[in-house]
Design an enzyme around this catalytic site. Structure first.
Site, PDB file in Angstrom:
ATOM      1  N   HIS A   8      -7.981  -8.730 -49.512  1.00  0.00           N
ATOM      2  CA  HIS A   8      -8.321  -7.307 -49.498  1.00  0.00           C
ATOM      3  C   HIS A   8      -7.078  -6.483 -49.229  1.00  0.00           C
ATOM      4  O   HIS A   8      -6.054  -7.006 -48.777  1.00  0.00           O
ATOM      5  CB  HIS A   8      -9.411  -7.002 -48.456  1.00  0.00           C
ATOM      6  N   CYS A  17      -7.600 -13.601 -43.185  1.00  0.00           N
ATOM      7  CA  CYS A  17      -7.686 -13.082 -44.556  1.00  0.00           C
ATOM      8  C   CYS A  17      -6.301 -12.927 -45.156  1.00  0.00           C
ATOM      9  O   CYS A  17      -5.292 -12.992 -44.459  1.00  0.00           O
ATOM     10  CB  CYS A  17      -8.395 -11.729 -44.568  1.00  0.00           C
TER      11      CYS A  17
END
Length: 195
Positions: free
Chosen positions: A155, A170
């Site tokens: 992201h 992440c």
């Protein structure tokens, strides 16, 4: 001018000799302390997708904190990334994108801010202690592309220092590149994460 041999440390020399040595060696460098220090600018990504035949594949190198992007075997770009810091490592392996969400927020991490919007705890969880007037704010994860069932994905995010880890696991992408990559991939796109 002949070289000067010093028999004692430079700090022990007289001020006059120090000034003479400095003025002979090079012109003084003037530092303006009223201006903020300039940071070196990094090129965070390059993208040159020809949108020709073939599917996009992503390869993330944890050691370099860089991703490379190909389409049908042709190089179409690269970027810095920020993966999991110590204690929150990003797992290596081969994955496929299983979910895409433009506007997602974390259900595990965020920050706590006071009533004036000032951050009082920049690394909070939903259960972190809050003082009266404070609130928990879940971390935004725009252009979310899920890789695992347990919350690892790619992201848009802050990459504080290119080449260094920074996340809770992440893969953070440069903010300007994330929407471009999001549009170029689909559910099923292959992502390999290597050391």
């Amino acid at each position: 001018m002949a070289p000067i041999l010093l028999s004692r440390p430079l700090g022990a020399l007289s001020a006059g000799l120090c000034l003479a040595l400095i003025s002979c060696a090079a012109p003084p460098r003037i530092i303006d302390k009223t201006k903020p220090a300039q940071r070196a600018e990094f090129v965070m990504y390059e993208w040159h997708d020809d949108q020709g035949p073939g599917t996009v594949k992503i390869r993330i190198n944890l050691s370099e904190q860089r991703a490379t992007y190909t389409r049908g075997g042709r190089d179409i770009g690269w970027s810095y990334v920020a993966t999991g810091k110590e204690g929150h490592g990003t797992p290596s392996g081969t994955y496929r994108i299983t979910e895409k969400i433009v506007d997602k927020h974390s259900n595990r991490y965020g920050w706590i801010e006071n009533e004036w919007g000032e951050i009082t705890n920049g690394d909070a969880t939903p259960g972190s202690k809050k003082e009266p007037g404070e609130r928990y704010v879940p971390a935004p994860m725009p252009y979310w592309m899920r890789l695992t069932s347990y919350g690892i994905g790619m992201h848009a995010g802050v990459i504080p220092q290119p080449g260094e880890t920074a996340s809770h696991g992440c893969i953070r992408l440069p903010k300007e590149l994330a929407p471009i990559l999001f549009d170029a991939v689909s559910v099923g796109t292959s992502v390999s994460i290597v050391h």
